[in-house]
Enzyme design. Structure first.
Site, PDB file in Angstrom:
ATOM      1  N   ASP A   1      16.777  14.383  78.537  1.00  0.00           N
ATOM      2  CA  ASP A   1      15.194  14.286  78.073  1.00  0.00           C
ATOM      3  C   ASP A   1      14.884  12.960  77.841  1.00  0.00           C
ATOM      4  OD1 ASP A   1      12.827  15.474  77.363  1.00  0.00           O
ATOM      5  OD2 ASP A   1      13.303  14.472  75.486  1.00  0.00           O
ATOM      6  N   SER A   2      13.829  12.853  78.097  1.00  0.00           N
ATOM      7  CA  SER A   2      13.255  11.168  77.839  1.00  0.00           C
ATOM      8  C   SER A   2      13.933  10.985  76.533  1.00  0.00           C
ATOM      9  CB  SER A   2      11.783  11.089  77.837  1.00  0.00           C
ATOM     10  OG  SER A   2      11.591  12.044  77.183  1.00  0.00           O
TER      11      SER A   2
ATOM     12  N   CYS B   1      12.955  18.510  79.265  1.00  0.00           N
ATOM     13  CA  CYS B   1      12.054  17.416  79.601  1.00  0.00           C
ATOM     14  C   CYS B   1      10.884  18.100  80.758  1.00  0.00           C
ATOM     15  CB  CYS B   1      12.155  16.210  79.940  1.00  0.00           C
ATOM     16  SG  CYS B   1      11.178  15.167  80.134  1.00  0.00           S
TER      17      CYS B   1
ATOM     18  N   GLU C   1       8.564   9.398  68.444  1.00  0.00           N
ATOM     19  CA  GLU C   1       9.962   8.537  69.070  1.00  0.00           C
ATOM     20  C   GLU C   1      10.053   7.658  67.811  1.00  0.00           C
ATOM     21  OE1 GLU C   1      12.458   8.733  71.132  1.00  0.00           O
ATOM     22  OE2 GLU C   1      11.411  10.450  72.180  1.00  0.00           O
TER      23      GLU C   1
ATOM     24  N   HIS D   1       8.810  17.174  72.834  1.00  0.00           N
ATOM     25  CA  HIS D   1       8.705  17.093  71.977  1.00  0.00           C
ATOM     26  C   HIS D   1       7.745  17.094  71.162  1.00  0.00           C
ATOM     27  CE1 HIS D   1      10.483  13.779  74.024  1.00  0.00           C
ATOM     28  NE2 HIS D   1      10.389  12.460  72.798  1.00  0.00           N
TER      29      HIS D   1
END
Length: 266
Positions: free
Chosen positions: A11-12, A74, A153, A187
């Site tokens: 994933d990012s 993602c 994040e 996310h």
């Protein structure tokens, strides 16, 4: 292929942990190796070619760890790179868009579905294509939410500022006729409560994690790659960014102790 090899997830950043959690729940015998590219997150505002390059960096890292299946956990990377990666690897490769679309079609009653995601995911039209390939007459309303990934994040999803941003961003959906909302970014389940509060009880919120884990189980079984007995589970986690921040979010979300988070150098 050795069925004892782990499943690789990329994933990012930390969003793919929402998929990892479902895999752990549905397939408790399986081991996971996860890499989050937190140092270069978010992917959403980046050009498609750059997203493809970054995704391949993560794929190569996981292949070096020896995996039996790759899950691109993602949405942005799935939209940009899944077809190319799937064609070039000799192991099963799954994305998260088609599973999410199938879950949304099952959930909707009035065939009016909203999709929120990163700029790149929304501009790709991948969800609308996936949804209409299942039900050609479904109405799809899409909205890019570029501020959501930074909220997650930065561990700020419970803050008053975050709630205000989420409320303001989702304003276009408040008066719409959608009865189902797809969280088109892995996310976003971490801010599920805030999204649910804004959208209200009459809108079904869909996360692709559960459906992706279910599909992974089917594919592993079909390829005779499922673990058939319990052994010591040693999940591994890597990040290109802050290990302490990643560990904090991962432990909170997965509700398991994580001894170490490795530093991935791509």
């Amino acid at each position: 292929m050795d069925r004892e090899l782990p499943i690789g997830l990329l994933d990012s950043g930390v969003g793919g942990l929402t998929v990892a959690k479902e895999i752990m729940r549905q397939m408790p015998k399986e081991r996971i190796i996860y890499i989050g590219d937190n140092a270069r997150c978010p992917y959403g505002p980046r050009p498609r070619e750059e997203i493809q390059d970054f995704t391949w960096d993560l794929v190569k890292f996981l292949l070096n760890q020896k995996i039996k299946m790759l899950i691109i956990a993602c949405n942005t990377a799935t939209a940009a790179a899944l077809v190319d990666i799937k064609a070039k690897l000799d192991i099963p490769v799954l994305g998260v868009i088609n599973p999410g679309a199938r879950a949304a079609i099952k959930a909707t009653k009035n065939k009016s579905i909203g999709v929120i995601g990163t700029i790149a995911t929304i501009e790709s039209g991948a969800y609308e294509l996936a949804l209409k390939s299942i039900h050609p007459y479904v109405k799809v309303t899409s909205l890019a939410c570029p501020k959501f990934v930074p909220i997650v994040e930065s561990c700020e999803w419970n803050s008053r500022t975050a709630n205000k941003i989420i409320d303001e961003t989702l304003t276009p959906f408040k008066q719409s006729d959608i009865d189902t909302l797809v969280l088109g970014c892995t996310h976003y389940p971490l801010i599920y409560n805030s999204i649910h509060e804004v959208m209200g009880p009459n809108v079904k919120i869909i996360s692709s994690g559960e459906e992706t884990a279910r599909e992974a189980s089917v594919v592993l079984h079909h390829n005779n790659l499922m673990m058939d007995q319990f052994s010591t589970i040693n999940h591994q986690f890597f990040t290109t960014g802050s290990r302490s921040r990643f560990k904090q979010i991962a432990q909170d979300w997965l509700e398991i102790p994580i001894a170490t988070v490795g530093k991935a150098r791509l």
